[in-house]
Structures are given as C-alpha cells and as structure tokens.
Scaffold this active site. Structure first.
Site, PDB file in Angstrom:
ATOM      1  N   LYS A   1      57.243  33.855  39.266  1.00  0.00           N
ATOM      2  CA  LYS A   1      56.165  33.475  38.442  1.00  0.00           C
ATOM      3  C   LYS A   1      55.103  34.441  37.648  1.00  0.00           C
ATOM      4  O   LYS A   1      54.881  34.865  36.993  1.00  0.00           O
ATOM      5  CB  LYS A   1      55.788  33.031  39.084  1.00  0.00           C
TER       6      LYS A   1
ATOM      7  N   LYS B   1      43.067  36.153  38.786  1.00  0.00           N
ATOM      8  CA  LYS B   1      43.804  35.714  39.601  1.00  0.00           C
ATOM      9  C   LYS B   1      45.668  36.258  39.877  1.00  0.00           C
ATOM     10  O   LYS B   1      45.414  37.010  40.905  1.00  0.00           O
ATOM     11  CB  LYS B   1      43.543  34.331  40.351  1.00  0.00           C
TER      12      LYS B   1
END
Length: 296
Positions: free
Chosen positions: A172, A241
């Site tokens: 991911k 992030k």
C-alpha cells in the site's frame, strides 16, 4: 454455517461504504465512529449503531477497522481491543499504517488469542461504494481464509501477499508513493498543456490511449480537475501522512529516496496554503496558484 457478527470501527469516507457492503451481503454489522453523522448514516442503511468502541468490540466475532492513521490504530487496538477483546476473534485492519505498526498490534492482540490481518485497500471512495477495491492482505493463511467471504464483498481484487501481517502495508505504501508522483505530475503537465493552448479534454482523450495514461490521471481529471471540484475522496493531508510512512519505511532499511523529500515538501507547501483537506487532485489548482504568483 452461521455468519459471524461483524464490528466496524471507522465509518468515514471509506469505512462507511465498506461496512454497508457487508450489511448488504447479509452480515449483522455493528459500527462506531467518532462522528455522529456517520453513525446515523450507517444506521439508516441497516447497520447497528453503537455508542462506543467497547460496545462494538464486545459484539463482534470479526472486528474490522478503517482508521485515519498509526496513532488511532495503536490507540484503539493496543487499548480498548486488547482489554475488551476475547480469544477467537479476528481483526481485519483496513487502515493505512506502517508494517511496524501492524507487527506491534498483531503481537499485542496475540496475547489475547486474537488473530490479526493487515489489509489496506486501494481504489478510492468510488470503488469502496461499488465493492471493487483492491485489498492487500498480510497475515496467517488460516485467518485470511476465514476473512475471505467478507473481503470479497469489499474488493474485486483480493490478494493474500504473505503470512507477514505487514506485507499489505508495504504494498500500500509503495502504491501511494506512486500516487504522490502521479498526482503532482498530472498537476504540472496539465498546467503546461494549458499554457500551450491545448484543450485539456481533448488532451485526456489522446493521452488516455497513450503511454501517458494512468489511473490517477483518469481519476484526478474526470472526477475533480475537469469539474473544478475538490470535495475530498482522498485528502492532501492523508497523502502527506502516507508519504512520510513510505519515507520512514525506507529509512528503516537504510535507504535514501531523494525524490521523497521533494514530494513531501511540495504537498506540505500546498497544505500550508489551505489545500490540506481538499482532495489531492487540487494540486492542479495549487500549481495554478504558483504560476499566478510568479506572474504577479
């Protein structure tokens, strides 16, 4: 065989449609979110609204979560779930965190006899709604097989990568690293094309069947830039992030990825200018801002 009761923590832009696909699949789903309007939307569509994390944990045989980041995941799983969870439960964590966080949470839950799968997803809100997400799963094969009927209601492409609970997060974060590149490239390339007098709709039609094609180009153009609409599917703040997580993952292996700091710097400047909570596609508008500043 009787279907397990599912708990779902985090009913945001991704969590809500994912949880409702489980409801539509015939599961009893108990859900909670810190935002009351999200809980109410969940209840209107057949979910069982809960007043706390504790209540969801106690009700669930399988506990799913779609939380904003490492701090929330650590707080929820190392706190309430570790205290209130019971042996035999299964946790499926769809949150995007570092593999190190996956490992720490899995170790904590294992002391309670709770299985854990790190299972981040990709595809955005539109694919969460229609149940066609890509799901990247790391964790014990037996736990994956137990989760598979539920994952198939959420994703069209479900991958068990390995027994390592952090394997899905590795994939991911690499995926979102690409997204960071592509989003900025789309913003700058379309700005250049516009300055050269190109019709950007025509340009998309051409490049979409050329080597310049990408799913991020298609997403950002069709859903956002062409409409000058930036209500977030995936915010700039969340992309920042994830880029930091990718940078930390590289640093843990002693790697320096020179473009990482460039990307992070660009996105953070955009965030400082008010783009943090808009969709990441708004980087196009930010590049327009820079262009206009230079000409002022």
């Amino acid at each position: 065989m009787e279907k397990p009761v599912i708990g779902f923590l985090g009913l945001g832009k991704m969590g809500l449609p994912m949880s409702l696909n489980l409801v539509r699949g015939g599961y009893e789903v108990h859900g909670y979110d810190v935002a009351q309007h999200a809980v109410e939307a969940f209840a209107r569509e057949g979910g069982r609204a809960c007043a706390s994390v504790d209540e969801v944990v106690r009700a669930a045989d399988v506990l799913c979560a779609s939380l904003p980041g490492p701090a929330e995941v650590t707080e929820v799983f190392s706190g309430v779930v570790a205290q209130e969870g019971r042996s035999g439960q299964l946790v499926i964590d769809f949150s995007t965190v570092s593999p190190q966080v996956n490992h720490r949470v899995a170790e904590t839950l294992a002391t309670r006899g709770i299985d854990y799968l790190g299972a981040p997803v990709s595809g955005g809100v539109e694919r969460a709604v229609d149940g066609s997400l890509t799901v990247m799963v790391g964790g014990p094969k037996a736990a994956f097989e137990r989760a598979k009927p539920m994952l198939d209601l959420i994703g069209q492409n479900v991958f068990h990568i390995s027994e390592d609970v952090g394997a899905g997060s590795v994939v991911k974060l690499v995926n979102n690293y690409f997204i960071g590149y592509y989003t900025l490239a789309v913003a700058e390339a379309l700005t250049l094309a516009g300055e050269m007098g190109m019709d950007l709709e025509q340009l998309f039609s051409i490049l979409n069947v050329s080597y310049g094609q990408s799913r991020i180009y298609e997403r950002n153009w069709k859903l956002f830039i062409s409409k000058d609409f930036y209500e977030p599917g995936f915010t700039t703040r969340l992309l920042i992030k994830d880029l930091h997580l990718a940078k930390d993952m590289a640093a843990a292996k002693g790697l320096e990825l020179p473009m990482t700091d460039v990307l992070i710097g660009m996105y953070e400047k955009a965030a400082e200018r008010g783009y943090a909570d808009l969709d990441m596609a708004a980087m196009y508008r930010y590049i327009q801002d820079i262009k206009n500043d230079e000409r002022a």
